[in-house]
Design a protein around this motif. Structure first.
Motif, PDB file in Angstrom:
ATOM      1  N   MET A 197      81.506  77.589   7.352  1.00  0.00           N
ATOM      2  CA  MET A 197      82.688  76.809   7.868  1.00  0.00           C
ATOM      3  C   MET A 197      83.705  76.326   6.513  1.00  0.00           C
ATOM      4  SD  MET A 197      84.659  75.675  10.106  1.00  0.00           S
ATOM      5  CE  MET A 197      85.956  74.396  10.350  1.00  0.00           C
ATOM      6  N   LEU A 198      82.685  76.039   5.436  1.00  0.00           N
ATOM      7  CA  LEU A 198      83.621  75.633   4.308  1.00  0.00           C
ATOM      8  C   LEU A 198      84.195  76.729   3.805  1.00  0.00           C
ATOM      9  CD1 LEU A 198      80.852  73.621   2.294  1.00  0.00           C
ATOM     10  CD2 LEU A 198      82.855  72.521   3.454  1.00  0.00           C
ATOM     11  N   LEU A 199      83.786  77.989   3.784  1.00  0.00           N
ATOM     12  CA  LEU A 199      84.398  79.147   3.337  1.00  0.00           C
ATOM     13  C   LEU A 199      85.783  79.532   4.177  1.00  0.00           C
ATOM     14  CD1 LEU A 199      84.787  81.537   1.481  1.00  0.00           C
ATOM     15  CD2 LEU A 199      83.338  82.757   2.873  1.00  0.00           C
ATOM     16  N   SER A 200      85.427  79.155   5.476  1.00  0.00           N
ATOM     17  CA  SER A 200      86.625  79.443   6.578  1.00  0.00           C
ATOM     18  C   SER A 200      87.733  78.388   6.178  1.00  0.00           C
ATOM     19  CB  SER A 200      86.087  79.241   7.806  1.00  0.00           C
ATOM     20  OG  SER A 200      87.168  79.235   8.877  1.00  0.00           O
ATOM     21  N   CYS A 201      87.503  77.296   6.008  1.00  0.00           N
ATOM     22  CA  CYS A 201      88.338  76.328   5.493  1.00  0.00           C
ATOM     23  C   CYS A 201      89.319  76.770   4.340  1.00  0.00           C
ATOM     24  CB  CYS A 201      87.942  75.004   5.708  1.00  0.00           C
ATOM     25  SG  CYS A 201      87.315  74.315   6.883  1.00  0.00           S
ATOM     26  N   PHE A 202      88.662  77.167   3.277  1.00  0.00           N
ATOM     27  CA  PHE A 202      89.361  77.568   2.038  1.00  0.00           C
ATOM     28  C   PHE A 202      90.131  78.895   2.231  1.00  0.00           C
ATOM     29  CE2 PHE A 202      89.564  79.754  -1.675  1.00  0.00           C
ATOM     30  CZ  PHE A 202      90.162  78.681  -2.555  1.00  0.00           C
ATOM     31  N   VAL A 203      89.481  79.955   2.756  1.00  0.00           N
ATOM     32  CA  VAL A 203      90.357  81.072   2.936  1.00  0.00           C
ATOM     33  C   VAL A 203      91.392  81.187   3.847  1.00  0.00           C
ATOM     34  CG1 VAL A 203      90.027  83.606   3.357  1.00  0.00           C
ATOM     35  CG2 VAL A 203      88.260  82.461   2.239  1.00  0.00           C
ATOM     36  N   VAL A 204      91.191  80.425   5.016  1.00  0.00           N
ATOM     37  CA  VAL A 204      92.232  80.503   6.069  1.00  0.00           C
ATOM     38  C   VAL A 204      93.256  79.338   5.672  1.00  0.00           C
ATOM     39  CG1 VAL A 204      92.651  79.887   8.410  1.00  0.00           C
ATOM     40  CG2 VAL A 204      90.474  81.136   7.831  1.00  0.00           C
ATOM     41  N   GLN A 254      95.207  87.228  -2.724  1.00  0.00           N
ATOM     42  CA  GLN A 254      94.139  87.649  -3.538  1.00  0.00           C
ATOM     43  C   GLN A 254      93.163  86.679  -3.978  1.00  0.00           C
ATOM     44  OE1 GLN A 254      94.559  90.821  -2.558  1.00  0.00           O
ATOM     45  NE2 GLN A 254      95.827  91.915  -4.095  1.00  0.00           N
ATOM     46  N   MET A 255      93.645  85.497  -4.365  1.00  0.00           N
ATOM     47  CA  MET A 255      93.036  84.414  -5.042  1.00  0.00           C
ATOM     48  C   MET A 255      91.796  84.177  -3.618  1.00  0.00           C
ATOM     49  SD  MET A 255      93.843  80.615  -6.124  1.00  0.00           S
ATOM     50  CE  MET A 255      94.234  80.152  -4.476  1.00  0.00           C
ATOM     51  N   ALA A 256      92.386  84.103  -2.538  1.00  0.00           N
ATOM     52  CA  ALA A 256      91.564  83.508  -1.563  1.00  0.00           C
ATOM     53  C   ALA A 256      90.390  84.570  -0.980  1.00  0.00           C
ATOM     54  CB  ALA A 256      92.385  83.198  -0.151  1.00  0.00           C
ATOM     55  N   TYR A 257      90.690  85.850  -1.047  1.00  0.00           N
ATOM     56  CA  TYR A 257      89.836  86.809  -0.923  1.00  0.00           C
ATOM     57  C   TYR A 257      89.012  86.953  -2.188  1.00  0.00           C
ATOM     58  CZ  TYR A 257      92.247  88.721   2.862  1.00  0.00           C
ATOM     59  OH  TYR A 257      92.605  88.655   4.462  1.00  0.00           O
ATOM     60  N   GLY A 258      89.361  86.732  -3.326  1.00  0.00           N
ATOM     61  CA  GLY A 258      88.176  86.692  -4.649  1.00  0.00           C
ATOM     62  C   GLY A 258      87.524  85.725  -4.621  1.00  0.00           C
ATOM     63  N   ILE A 259      87.659  84.544  -3.911  1.00  0.00           N
ATOM     64  CA  ILE A 259      86.774  83.367  -3.759  1.00  0.00           C
ATOM     65  C   ILE A 259      85.713  83.777  -2.675  1.00  0.00           C
ATOM     66  CG2 ILE A 259      86.527  80.960  -2.880  1.00  0.00           C
ATOM     67  CD1 ILE A 259      87.609  81.219  -5.959  1.00  0.00           C
ATOM     68  N   ALA A 260      86.156  84.214  -1.683  1.00  0.00           N
ATOM     69  CA  ALA A 260      85.386  84.813  -0.736  1.00  0.00           C
ATOM     70  C   ALA A 260      84.120  85.898  -1.252  1.00  0.00           C
ATOM     71  CB  ALA A 260      86.052  85.423   0.629  1.00  0.00           C
ATOM     72  N   ILE A 261      84.980  86.797  -1.867  1.00  0.00           N
ATOM     73  CA  ILE A 261      83.921  87.733  -2.754  1.00  0.00           C
ATOM     74  C   ILE A 261      82.924  87.109  -3.448  1.00  0.00           C
ATOM     75  CG2 ILE A 261      83.790  89.725  -4.316  1.00  0.00           C
ATOM     76  CD1 ILE A 261      86.696  90.338  -3.343  1.00  0.00           C
ATOM     77  N   THR A 262      83.115  86.037  -4.118  1.00  0.00           N
ATOM     78  CA  THR A 262      82.512  85.129  -5.161  1.00  0.00           C
ATOM     79  C   THR A 262      81.421  84.530  -4.304  1.00  0.00           C
ATOM     80  OG1 THR A 262      84.065  85.252  -6.801  1.00  0.00           O
ATOM     81  CG2 THR A 262      82.050  83.647  -7.016  1.00  0.00           C
TER      82      THR A 262
END
Length: 402
Positions: free
Chosen positions: A279-286, A331-339
């Motif tokens: 949920m935390l990742l969802s909140c950040f990326v979305v 691209q930044m959001a997807y970079g955080i998701a990859i990390t």
């Protein structure tokens, strides 16, 4: 149309010319005293008389065919003029046609494709993320909890899109001239009544459900959109770039993610409001994607926004700079998701999260370079709608984050 056929018929003899001359005078005289239907009948009679006269004189076959064609065209014209009022009267008196037209107008006003395109994937995803173990909840209770949130929020969404249209009629006449308030299909008064009814209905349904997260998400989402749209002192936040981004992104986060998550977690499952890793990742990326949506929606509306005196980011920095800013945020959001995916303790989740977000990163870059024309308003609007597809995909991907 009938008069055009009359004067275009060739005349091979003086006698025919004389008949044509008297016929033309008669037609002009009849226009002063008779209706359109009588004029058409006069034209038909004149064509018949000319055809008869030509047959007596033994004219050429070519001229005979021309006169015959003229007669057929005049008759067709008469029938079309007679059928047009009948078709119009039928559409006015047919209740099914009236209902169909009213529904089409409402569809343009309501933007239902946005609601279902956002609420179904985002609302379902957030509701599922609130469930730690599906064995502890029955399918009936899960569906009931989802509907308890979605139905009231349907009316909240209608208020959100409606209050913006009511406040932006003059701008929409330039940017979105097909909307009902811009075309005049809905009056300003009717629009205000409709929007207020939606808000009261959503609050009433939320009060009947009794879910505090639902009530608060409605208040936050509707309040932010009202502050963004309404032209009153301290409001009309769309004049400010920062307030525009904050109000739109926070409203969407409250509506489609945090609201349904807390509703399912605390009201349906009766658990503490704890946020999982997914949920935390969802909140950040979305949240980043919603920020891009808030910025990119103005890329295609520069003309109307300039006319209204608004200073959007696209006007301040230029379309090209804002577009690539949007791509950088994605691209930044997807970079955080990859990390975060790479740091997952679960192997299968690590592989799925990293691989899928790498694919999305490359896909978005390819789309930005090869599929977007920054000089085309339609292309920029298409890019804005493309962002909603990215949100839908992300709502599915976060279900695999552990």
């Amino acid at each position: 149309m009938a008069f055009g056929h009359l004067v275009s018929i060739p005349r091979s003899t003086s006698s025919v010319a004389t008949v044509g001359s008297y016929g033309t005078r008669a037609l002009w005289q009849s226009n002063r005293n008779v209706t359109k239907e009588q004029s058409i009948k006069t034209c038909l009679q004149h064509n018949i008389s000319k055809l008869h006269y030509k047959g007596i004189e033994g004219g050429s076959t070519t001229h005979h065919k021309i006169h015959k064609t003229s007669l057929i065209n005049a008759r067709s014209s008469a029938q079309s003029h007679e059928s047009e009022p009948q078709a119009h009267e039928k559409s006015q008196n047919d209740p099914l046609e009236s209902i169909k037209r009213a529904l089409l107008i409402f569809l343009k006003f309501s933007r239902l494709y946005v609601f279902f395109g956002m609420m179904i994937p985002a609302g379902l995803s957030s509701s599922f993320l609130a469930v730690d173990n599906f064995s502890e909840i029955s399918p009936i209770l899960l569906v009931k909890g989802i509907l308890q949130y979605m139905v009231p929020f349907f009316f909240t969404f209608q208020f959100n899109v409606g209050v913006n249209q009511v406040s932006d009629i003059e701008i929409d006449m330039i940017n979105k001239p097909d909307l009902p308030l811009a075309t005049g299909e809905y009056s300003f008064t009717f629009g205000v009544i409709l929007v207020a009814s939606f808000l009261l209905t959503s609050l009433g349904l939320a009060w009947m459900v009794g879910s505090k997260p639902l009530i608060w998400s409605i208040i936050v989402a509707a309040g932010l959109m009202a502050a963004y749209s309404i032209n009153l002192p301290l409001l009309r936040w769309k004049r400010s770039t920062i307030l525009t981004v904050l109000s739109n992104a926070m409203s969407m986060m409250a509506s489609f993610h945090i609201g349904p998550f807390l509703h399912m977690k605390t009201f349906v499952l009766k658990k503490a409001a704890t946020f999982s890793r997914s949920m935390l990742l969802s909140c950040f990326v979305v949240g980043c994607l919603y920020t891009v949506i808030s910025i990119s929606k103005d890329l295609a509306d520069v003309e109307g926004d300039k006319a209204a005196g608004l200073k959007t980011l696209a006007i301040r920095l230029g379309v090209k700079q804002v577009f690539w800013l949007c791509i950088s945020l994605i691209q930044m959001a997807y970079g955080i998701a990859i990390t975060m995916g790479a740091l997952s303790p679960v192997l299968w989740s690590k592989i799925v999260t990293v691989l899928t977000h790498v694919i999305m990163l490359l896909y978005v870059w390819n789309h930005a370079v090869n599929s977007v024309d920054l000089s085309s308003k339609d292309s920029l609007q298409s890019f804005h709608m493309f962002m909603f597809k990215l949100v839908t995909v992300e709502c599915v991907l976060v279900l695999f984050v552990r």
